[in-house]
Design an enzyme around this catalytic site. Structure first.
Site, PDB file in Angstrom:
ATOM      1  N   SER A   1       0.846  -1.193   0.000  1.00 43.96           N
ATOM      2  CA  SER A   1       0.000   0.000   0.000  1.00 43.96           C
ATOM      3  C   SER A   1       0.880   1.241   0.000  1.00 43.96           C
ATOM      4  O   SER A   1       2.090   1.163   0.227  1.00 43.96           O
ATOM      5  CB  SER A   1      -0.874   0.016   1.255  1.00 43.96           C
ATOM      6  N   LYS A   2       0.237   2.374  -0.240  1.00 44.51           N
ATOM      7  CA  LYS A   2       0.960   3.628  -0.220  1.00 44.51           C
ATOM      8  C   LYS A   2       1.597   3.834   1.153  1.00 44.51           C
ATOM      9  O   LYS A   2       2.704   4.341   1.270  1.00 44.51           O
ATOM     10  CB  LYS A   2       0.007   4.769  -0.543  1.00 44.51           C
ATOM     11  N   ARG A   3       0.867   3.424   2.180  1.00 42.05           N
ATOM     12  CA  ARG A   3       1.387   3.581   3.540  1.00 42.05           C
ATOM     13  C   ARG A   3       2.692   2.814   3.748  1.00 42.05           C
ATOM     14  O   ARG A   3       3.581   3.260   4.452  1.00 42.05           O
ATOM     15  CB  ARG A   3       0.333   3.165   4.571  1.00 42.05           C
TER      16      ARG A   3
ATOM     17  N   ASP B   1       5.411   4.941   2.402  1.00 42.56           N
ATOM     18  CA  ASP B   1       5.732   6.044   3.320  1.00 42.56           C
ATOM     19  C   ASP B   1       6.568   5.526   4.488  1.00 42.56           C
ATOM     20  O   ASP B   1       7.558   6.123   4.885  1.00 42.56           O
ATOM     21  CB  ASP B   1       4.449   6.681   3.882  1.00 42.56           C
TER      22      ASP B   1
ATOM     23  N   TYR C   1       3.667   5.496  -5.990  1.00 43.74           N
ATOM     24  CA  TYR C   1       2.998   6.104  -7.136  1.00 43.74           C
ATOM     25  C   TYR C   1       3.968   6.277  -8.308  1.00 43.74           C
ATOM     26  O   TYR C   1       5.173   6.470  -8.101  1.00 43.74           O
ATOM     27  CB  TYR C   1       2.436   7.478  -6.764  1.00 43.74           C
TER      28      TYR C   1
END
Ligand code: GLU
Length: 502
Positions: A260-262, A265, A272
């Site tokens: 996931s994007k998390r 991070d 992305y």
């Protein structure tokens, strides 16, 4: 006659484009190009609550950057428009009504309060086979009551009536035969109270209208497949249903669940394709492009997440992928994402690229750092000399900037403790006798010969020379650097270095 190959990438414009989405687009693209087919971009924007301004343009930019430009899209409509679902709104209602008339769907008038009350008493409540007869819908109300509610413009949704005790099967191009027990599927909403279709109805109606022949999408959509298969059947379109391919998930680096994007991070890498700016908060999420990935490398690494050509080969251009791509070499298992490996792909692509092709990019990067490049031929030589040392495009700045501006700071700690007048004298001597025509090899020989006559081991002198020319302990061969800098500049830097170390 084989039917025309038409595939679609159907993202929802809700924010940044996840690399899994780009891989879906890529596999659609490769399949289309391989079969002289058409690659369609369809924007699935029927969920007004999740719509994000600017996301469609951003998706188009990402695809263009990757070099997988759609043949048909909202920006470049073909004969199967419109290419945004919201613009097809009018067409969906008639399908919902047809399904109701044929007994495959029903009106549901339950209010949010009623549904919430139901959920409060039954926490695992699902609207479906075992509960639908307890609800306020056209299956439980009389025809008259339904007609009255409709005439009074009472808000309603249309739900599919999932049959009991049936098995829905289809042959997935990657997974083979996949079967679902309909008793485990709930009566999904097809048409919402705002008149908009849900994804389930829209995806089927649009794939039909756009004559989609094959649909590649992420594995996360597999649970929705039985609903879609039933709709194809109930609408009487079974013969034109596309062939499905559900692509393996892209997993977190440790293999525990979907990336996931998390995770990006948390672990410090992009997820992305390109920078995404949230229009509400202004927050920027970094993308592969801006982090310094070449599109060729990005596409290459995405293709390898779940596919290989059956050999150990890992570096493929888009043209090679188009030629070699085959569905039977897509794995069923999820593919772990490894950022170090992703950088390795980029490194390989940088190495493989000609200095000429890198020149505009590197020129811009240097300009952004206010590093003046006066001579383009010189820049090309610098690129050739340092490209093997770059993983990200931005590395050209750290690896190349000292060619354009002499170092002002030195890693003195690496030199000073062992510095003395004899070394200073050696470098004076070396600098004075530099020869314009020397090759790197000749220069190295001269350097070593001089070191010997002065009683030094050449090794003790190479590091100070490097630090004088570069500023730090990095860079390509020090004599290559000296040759490229030229006699005068090398002499200047040696003198400046001697002064700094004395
Ligand atoms: N709109 C869906 C998405 O956002 C498309 C799924 C499909 O390809 O059917 O991924």
């Amino acid at each position: 006659m084989e039917k025309n190959i038409r595939v679609r990438f159907a993202p929802s414009p809700t924010g940044g484009l996840h690399l899994g989405g780009v891989r879906t687009a890529l596999f659609n693209y490769l399949f289309a190009k391989q079969h002289n087919g058409t690659f369609v971009l369809r924007v699935e924007d029927t969920d007004q609550t999740r719509f994000v301004e600017g996301a469609e343009e951003y998706i188009v930019d990402c695809l263009n950057w990757c070099g997988i430009t759609p043949d048909e899209s909202p920006q470049k409509p073909g004969a199967f428009g419109p290419y945004r679902q919201s613009e097809r709104k009018a067409s969906y209602k008639q399908y919902a009504e047809q399904l109701i008339a044929d007994g495959y769907a029903y009106y549901a008038f339950d209010t949010t309060e009623e549904l919430n009350a139901k959920r409060a008493t039954a926490p695992n409540f699902l609207y479906g086979q075992t509960t639908r007869m307890e609800m306020r819908n056209s299956l439980t109300l009389s025809e008259n009551e339904v007609a009255e509610l409709l005439a009074a413009q009472t808000p309603y949704v249309v739900r599919i009536k999932i049959p009991q005790n049936e098995t829905v099967s289809f042959v997935d191009m990657i997974r083979g035969l996949v079967s679902f027990d309909t008793n485990l599927v709930d009566d999904k909403v097809l048409l919402k109270a705002d008149g908009m279709p849900t994804y389930h109805l829209a995806v089927v109606a649009d794939d039909k209208a756009m004559e989609i022949s094959h649909a590649f999408r992420g594995e996360e959509w597999l649970p929705s497949a039985p609903i879609h298969i039933l709709l194809w059947k109930y609408l009487g379109w079974e013969d034109s249903m596309p062939q499905w391919a559900h692509l393996p998930l892209i997993l977190k680096p440790d293999g525990n669940g979907k990336l996931s994007k998390r995770d990006g991070d948390r672990l410090g890498f992009p997820v992305y394709a390109m920078n995404w700016t949230d229009p509400k908060t202004g927050d920027v999420t970094k993308g592969f492009k801006e982090l310094g990935f070449m599109p060729e490398a990005f596409v290459n690494l995405l293709a390898m997440l779940g596919w290989n050509d059956g050999t150990d080969k890992e570096i493929f251009s888009l043209a090679e992928l188009t030629e070699l791509f085959s569905i039977d070499r897509i794995s069923k298992a999820g593919a772990k994402f490894d950022f170090e490996k992703a950088k390795w792909y980029n490194h390989e692509w940088i190495k493989k690229s000609t200095a000429e092709s890198l020149q505009p990019i590197v020129g811009n990067l240097l300009a952004e750092q206010h590093i003046a490049v006066k001579n383009e031929a010189f820049l090309l030589k610098v690129i050739d000399l340092v490209k093997d040392r770059c993983n990200l495009l931005g590395d050209f700045v750290s690896q190349g900037s000292y060619f354009f501006t002499a170092p002002n700071e030195y890693d003195s700690a690496a030199v000073k403790p062992k510095w003395g007048p004899e070394k200073a004298a050696f470098f004076q001597d070396f600098a004075q006798n530099l020869n314009t025509d020397s090759s790197a090899l000749q220069l190295e020989e001269q350097f070593k010969a001089l070191a010997e006559t002065k009683g030094f081991k050449p090794g003790e002198l190479m590091l100070p020379l490097r630090i004088m020319l570069v500023g730090g302990k990095f860079g390509p061969g020090v004599f290559d650097i000296a040759v490229l800098l030229g006699v005068e500049e090398t002499q200047n830097r040696i003198e400046k270095g001697i002064a700094a170390f004395n």
